[in-house]
Every structure is written in structure tokens, then in C-alpha cells.
Design a protein around this motif. Sequence first.
Motif, short mmCIF file in Angstrom:
data_model
loop_
_atom_site.label_atom_id
_atom_site.label_comp_id
_atom_site.label_asym_id
_atom_site.label_seq_id
_atom_site.Cartn_x
_atom_site.Cartn_y
_atom_site.Cartn_z
N ILE A 193 -53.13 -44.29 47.97
CA ILE A 193 -52.17 -44.24 49.07
C ILE A 193 -52.77 -43.55 50.29
N ALA A 194 -53.35 -42.38 50.08
CA ALA A 194 -53.86 -41.58 51.21
C ALA A 194 -55.25 -42.02 51.66
N PRO A 212 -52.28 -49.39 44.07
CA PRO A 212 -52.93 -49.83 45.32
C PRO A 212 -52.00 -50.68 46.19
N ARG A 213 -52.21 -50.58 47.48
CA ARG A 213 -51.47 -51.40 48.45
C ARG A 213 -52.45 -52.00 49.46
N PHE A 214 -53.35 -52.81 48.98
CA PHE A 214 -54.36 -53.41 49.86
C PHE A 214 -53.99 -54.81 50.32
N SER A 215 -52.80 -55.26 49.95
CA SER A 215 -52.33 -56.56 50.42
C SER A 215 -51.49 -56.37 51.67
N VAL A 224 -51.83 -54.54 42.04
CA VAL A 224 -52.92 -54.21 41.11
C VAL A 224 -54.16 -55.03 41.42
N LEU A 225 -53.98 -56.33 41.61
CA LEU A 225 -55.11 -57.21 41.92
C LEU A 225 -55.75 -56.84 43.26
N SER A 226 -54.93 -56.44 44.22
CA SER A 226 -55.47 -56.08 45.54
C SER A 226 -56.36 -54.86 45.44
N PHE A 265 -56.44 -59.69 51.06
CA PHE A 265 -55.16 -60.02 50.43
C PHE A 265 -54.01 -60.06 51.43
N TYR A 266 -53.13 -61.05 51.26
CA TYR A 266 -51.87 -61.13 52.01
C TYR A 266 -50.75 -61.47 51.02
N ASP A 267 -49.55 -61.16 51.40
CA ASP A 267 -48.40 -61.65 50.65
C ASP A 267 -47.23 -61.84 51.61
#
Length: 573
Positions: free
Chosen positions: A281-282, A309-312, A348-350, A359-361
Amino acid sequence: MNARLTSWIILSVSLFVLILEAKTIDPYKVLGVERNAGQREIQKAFHKLSLQYHPDKNKNKGAQEKFAEINNAYEILSDEEKRKNYDMYGDEKGSPGFDAGHPGDNGGYTYFTSGGPGPGHDQFNFRPDEWQSMGGQGGSKSFSFSFGGSRGRDSFGFGMDDIFNFFGGGNTKGSGSRFGGFGGSTRSQSSPRSSPKSIRTINSQVFEKEIADRGITWLLLSYTPTLKGNQHIESILEEVASSLQGALKVGSINCETELSFCKDLGIYPRREPRVFVYSYIASEKGSLVEYNDDLTVKNLKSFCQEHLPRFSKRVLLNHFEFPSSTTEKLPRVMLLSTKKDTPVIWRVLSGLYRKRFIFYDAKVHDVTDPTVRKLEVDSLPAIVGWLSNGEKHVLKTGISVKDLKSAVDDLSVLLDGFEKNNKKAGARKAQTNTAEKQIPLLTGSNFDALCGESTPVCIIGAFRSSKAREKLESILSMVSQKSLSRRQKSAFGSRDSVTYTLLDATKQPAFLNAFDKAGFKSADKLLVAYKPRKKKFAAFVGEMTAEEVEGFISSVLNGDIQFKETRQKPIVK
């Protein structure tokens, strides 16, 4: 000694009386569970109530009696045979038969002890399987004892000294902690326990290789074997990791054997074990974040989910600019679903593929959406991918999942395959670019195509050594690409109006004589800008750097350089 013996007898008799006086209450009602409750639900209910009514923590009148009822109820419902007998022969108002056990039957009742001899001593009737599955009170261990029969040193199955450790007594120090234990770092009589096999042991090498900046969230316990609460906390960590299998890994760090490592990370436990999540996150590379809330499975699971993770990148499909041709080396993938937030699987995948994909969603209503139809998606959820050359592929539609782990595994195979396709496309592009950038050697057979009268201007790099050839070819390849934008706006018109070629001056001396009487013999390498239609040329024999050559060619294209008449028509033999 007599005083201790007297105290032991009094307490033993008191417990015996309490159990005998336990009222005939429906065990399902005692634990507050439905009659069809599973073992996990029963264990959770027992654990919660035993903490609430534990005599060490609850001094209210009737707490000990309630505690006995809770343990008796759990004895029945945790034993499939006893539970079956109760269901068949009892009723919701009937007596479940809270007896005191019989000699040698190991029936008895379950209590807690803080410290006390460990697995190496036979005076306790331990149930490690129940302990691992239900968790425990602080650093406690659960055991059963039977009122009757001979078991070891006395008829109750435990040593005389052990009775003073009942309900967390003995040497326990400190007040209760957020982990449900009693705090403190009292060393028990048992030898220090190690982490269970189901929890990965972490050291500095494993941390660097498998945890730090690897894209997967880890749940970590830092402890020393002398701290109370290790076993209880590990059981909770295992349950959380099991519920998030595929998204979360779990490990423990023994800070007694990994002292410097724990201090370097700032995770050394002092009064009680500590729980951390390796979060993204940070920081994009990840960092350890300590969990400080009440240690329950529900709360810890929510905390872990927050730190996945939040890479999307969440996008609005109607405003998304679809890749056509891009300089990005990484392929792009987009998840289309009806979820208002990024699904856990995609998060998780991102993380796992964050260095290999972009990655996008996007949230969509259904497949009738015009933008969804444009992507040629016929069912949701769906994954659409773009190769680094901009080529679109519908990777999967109508995705269905059995569980988190299998979904992550299946979609990982999908992404791995798409990555291979992207590398193949990249290799084809590289071959094409190499072919495009390769500067041809001027010969009699290609002279008309490269420097014939249909060509407005021909840039010729003449060389007299292999080193000079390599230099000219490298510069012309680079400059020819940079010059395209200028060339499109020049007086010559299209991209094909200027050609680039090399000339071996040692084999074609007559060709250069058409421009210079001496044939530029003093130059190891030079450039000639030749206009076949006008029979004019301009030469550059200065320092051959990319900047100088680009400046010369730009002047040629923009008409800022003086051209001369050729002496004769250049001919290549």
C-alpha cells in the motif's frame, strides 16, 4: 508442603463439585450454535466463551460454573460419537449426560494451564489436534483429565505442583493482551517450542528471496520461544492464510535465532509476539506494516485484504484510450467485470505480475455495452489483452472460479502464455526494425532504386575502411529514423523521398570522381547528398558524430545548404 497439598485437594474437590453440579443444559445452547453446526463453528464458539468465562479473567459469581458447562458442552459436540449419541437419545431440553468421566476413558473435561510440563511429560492427556484447530488461551495448552483411575503420579493424571498453574496461575505476570493471552514472557517448564510445520520458517535469506519486493502479500509472526501466546497466534494466522490461500502466504521469524535480522527489520518482540503484513500500500516495493488490532480471524483477514497489492488501474471504459501502437515494452491486460471494486483475484495477479504487465480493470453493466461489444467480448467477466505492438486479444470470457487459489493459478497460466506471445511479437518487430535500419550497400543493380532520377535526394555514406563503414552505418541508421518528422514536412514530400545508402570508395573510385576531381581521397569517410534530377550534390567531410550528421541532413532536407553541379553522371560499376 502440607499447605500446598491441602490447597491442591481443596481446589480439586471444588472443581469436581462444580462439574457434578453442572446443570443439564443443551450443549448446543451452551455454545450458542445451531444443531447442524460444523466443527470449525463449534471450536470458534468454544474458544470465544472459554476466554469470556475463564476464571482467571472473569471473577463474577457463577463464572466457574459457566466455564464448566462450556467445557462439558464442547466435550460432547467435539466428539462425533458423543454428539451422535446426544442427538439420538437426548432432546433440546434433556440432559446430555455431563458425567465426571470414568477410569481410563480419557473422557473428563477440558481446562487451560499456563506453562506446565510440555509434550515430553506424560502426566497430561494432551489433545494436540484439538489445540491446533481451535487455538488456545495465550501461551496455554489444552488438556483433559479424568476424575477416577490411576494415571501416572496420581489419580487425576497430573502432578501435584501442576494444580497451582490452573487458569493461568503460577508464575504468570502482566495483564491480558490483545492476543487473548496473559502477557509477560515467563519461561515455562517445557522446552521452547518451534514453529509448526504448516507455517514457513523465515530467515534473512528467505525474506530477501521470496518476500521483499516479490509482489505477494505475506503474514508474518515475530516471536521468541519464551513468549506466551505463540501457539494461539499461529493457529489464527494459519486460519487466515487458509481462507486467503493463493493471495497470502504465512511465515514466522524466531527472533531468538534471528536476532540481528529482527532488529534490522524493527520487528523484535519484547513483551508479546508481534504480527506483521508485508504490504504494497505505502510502497511499490512493499514494506512491513504491524497489525495492532484485536487478534481475531475476522479482523486479521480484513486487515490482510486491505493490504493486498493494488497495481491495477481502475478506468472508465468509455474514456479509456485503447492502445494501438505503443513504445511500451510491457503488454497490457484489462479485466471487465460487474464488480464495483477491483476483485481480489485481479489485485493478487497485479502484484505477482506487476513488473511484467500493465494492469487495468473496469466496471461494466453487461455485454450489451457498446464499448464492450467493440472489444468483441461476449460474456463477463472477461480479460482483454494488448501486445506491446498494440495488437488486441480477447484472452478469456465468462470466467468462472472454484476458489481463490485455483483462480490465481489458472489465470497465471493465461498471463504466462500471453507474455510468451508478446515476446514472440517483440522478436518479430526487432527483426523488422533491424531490417528497416540496415543501410544497403550501393551497387550497380540497386543504383536506380536508391539513387535514380525518381529519388529527390540520395544520402550516400562513402567509406574506405571497415571501421569507417561501421561508424557510418550506425550513425545513418539512427539519424534516418530521427529525420523522418522533418522529412515529412520538407519540400521533398513523403517519407520515401530520401534514401540512405553506403558506398565502398575503394571499389568505386570513379563514382566519387563525378563529384570531386580528386575523389575525396583524403577522407576515410564522408557523406554525399546527391540530387539525381538536378545533377547537384553537397558533401560533408567533417567530424562524423550523430549530431553533426543530423545537422547536415536536416540542412539538406530544409534547403539550407548550398549544392554544386556534378562533374559528370556518377556511375557504379
